[in-house]
Design a protein around this motif. Structure first.
Motif, short mmCIF file in Angstrom:
data_model
loop_
_atom_site.label_atom_id
_atom_site.label_comp_id
_atom_site.label_asym_id
_atom_site.label_seq_id
_atom_site.Cartn_x
_atom_site.Cartn_y
_atom_site.Cartn_z
N HIS A 70 -20.97 23.49 43.11
CA HIS A 70 -20.78 22.17 42.09
C HIS A 70 -19.19 22.03 42.25
N LYS A 71 -18.47 22.64 42.86
CA LYS A 71 -17.00 22.45 42.96
C LYS A 71 -16.87 20.89 43.70
N SER A 72 -15.73 20.19 42.98
CA SER A 72 -15.61 18.67 43.78
C SER A 72 -15.07 18.98 45.23
N TRP A 73 -14.53 19.99 45.52
CA TRP A 73 -13.68 20.36 47.11
C TRP A 73 -14.82 20.78 47.92
N PHE A 74 -16.15 21.20 47.32
CA PHE A 74 -17.06 21.74 48.08
C PHE A 74 -17.38 21.01 49.29
N PRO A 75 -17.55 21.61 50.70
CA PRO A 75 -17.64 20.63 51.78
C PRO A 75 -18.93 20.31 52.17
N VAL A 76 -20.12 20.75 51.45
CA VAL A 76 -21.28 20.63 51.77
C VAL A 76 -22.22 19.87 50.91
N SER A 77 -22.70 18.80 50.91
CA SER A 77 -23.50 18.18 49.94
C SER A 77 -24.89 18.91 49.51
N GLU A 78 -25.43 18.38 48.25
CA GLU A 78 -26.85 19.02 48.18
C GLU A 78 -27.67 18.80 49.01
N LYS A 79 -27.63 17.56 49.58
CA LYS A 79 -28.62 16.99 50.52
C LYS A 79 -28.63 17.74 51.80
N GLN A 80 -27.15 17.92 52.08
CA GLN A 80 -27.11 18.68 53.44
C GLN A 80 -27.68 20.25 53.32
N LEU A 81 -27.26 20.76 52.41
CA LEU A 81 -27.65 22.20 51.97
C LEU A 81 -29.07 22.41 52.05
N ALA A 82 -29.79 21.15 51.31
CA ALA A 82 -31.31 21.41 51.12
C ALA A 82 -32.05 21.28 52.66
N ARG A 83 -31.22 20.27 53.27
CA ARG A 83 -31.87 20.18 54.70
C ARG A 83 -31.86 21.44 55.83
N ALA A 84 -30.49 22.03 55.57
CA ALA A 84 -30.38 23.23 56.29
C ALA A 84 -31.38 24.46 55.89
N GLU A 85 -31.52 24.29 54.57
CA GLU A 85 -32.66 25.43 54.09
C GLU A 85 -33.96 25.20 54.44
N ARG A 86 -34.36 23.85 54.58
CA ARG A 86 -35.95 23.34 54.95
C ARG A 86 -35.95 23.88 56.38
N LEU A 87 -34.98 23.55 57.30
CA LEU A 87 -35.00 23.77 58.66
C LEU A 87 -35.08 25.19 58.95
N PHE A 88 -34.54 26.17 58.00
CA PHE A 88 -34.41 27.74 58.13
C PHE A 88 -35.85 28.19 57.76
N LEU A 89 -36.27 27.54 56.97
CA LEU A 89 -37.68 28.15 56.17
C LEU A 89 -38.82 27.64 56.90
N ARG A 90 -38.53 26.66 57.97
CA ARG A 90 -39.65 25.85 58.72
C ARG A 90 -39.67 27.12 59.87
N TYR A 91 -38.64 27.75 60.47
CA TYR A 91 -38.57 28.42 61.62
C TYR A 91 -38.55 29.77 61.32
N GLY A 92 -38.22 30.12 60.04
CA GLY A 92 -38.06 31.64 59.70
C GLY A 92 -37.01 32.40 60.11
N ARG A 93 -37.03 33.63 59.78
CA ARG A 93 -36.00 34.70 60.20
C ARG A 93 -35.86 34.84 61.65
N TRP A 94 -36.77 34.67 62.55
CA TRP A 94 -36.81 34.74 63.66
C TRP A 94 -35.90 33.70 64.54
N SER A 95 -35.69 32.70 63.74
CA SER A 95 -34.73 31.77 64.18
C SER A 95 -33.20 32.53 64.46
N LEU A 96 -32.95 33.38 63.80
CA LEU A 96 -31.84 34.12 64.03
C LEU A 96 -31.52 34.69 65.46
N LEU A 97 -32.42 34.85 66.13
CA LEU A 97 -32.26 35.25 67.45
C LEU A 97 -31.76 34.05 68.26
N LEU A 98 -31.60 33.00 67.72
CA LEU A 98 -30.96 32.03 68.57
C LEU A 98 -29.34 31.82 67.83
#
Length: 145
Positions: A70-98
């Motif tokens: 929530h800092k003003s200098w934070f480089p990632v928007s809420e929307k970007q962070l939520a999208r990244a989380e959705r993608l990760f959760l979609r493919y799961g931990r196994w995506s870490l093999l990539l």
């Protein structure tokens, strides 16, 4: 003897930096050292260890990320962070093999930290993915040299 140690250490450091969010590539150095007759197993170990530890830094940064969200200098928007989380959760931990993939691999390891993937699981999957990548690269290069 010192030249050999410097070569392996350089590959370790390059692999480490390449796994963080800084742009770098360890593959060219790996292939150069391989062509200069350095030990493939030690090259694999240096590259894999450095690259994996660099990803561990990303995981740790991900763990810390929420504190500054929530800092003003934070480089990632809420929307970007939520999208990244959705993608990760979609493919799961196994995506870490990539995690070795260019462009997506480094942020993937950071998102794993944000989502608090347990470190032992993170370490195992990332090490496997990165170790396989370097192993295949070495085997392919040795067949051409």
């Amino acid at each position: 003897m010192e030249v050999f140690i410097v070569a392996y250490l350089s590959l370790f450091i390059t692999g480490f930096i390449a796994a963080t969010l800084f742009p770098a590539s360890s593959e060219l150095l790996l292939l150069t050292l391989l062509q200069q007759s350095y030990q493939p197993l030690l090259l694999w170990l240096a590259a894999t260890t450095g690259n994996t530890l660099g990803s561990c830094v990303n995981w740790w940064l991900g763990i810390q990320l929420r504190r500054f969200q929530h800092k003003s200098w934070f480089p990632v928007s809420e929307k970007q962070l939520a999208r990244a989380e959705r993608l990760f959760l979609r493919y799961g931990r196994w995506s870490l093999l990539l995690s070795w993939l260019p462009v997506v691999g480094d942020p993937l390891t950071m998102v794993a930290g944000v989502l608090k993937v347990p470190f032992p699981i993170f370490l195992l999957l990332v090490t496997l993915g990165k170790g396989l990548r370097y192993g295949i690269l070495i085997l392919l290069a040795m067949s051409f040299f």
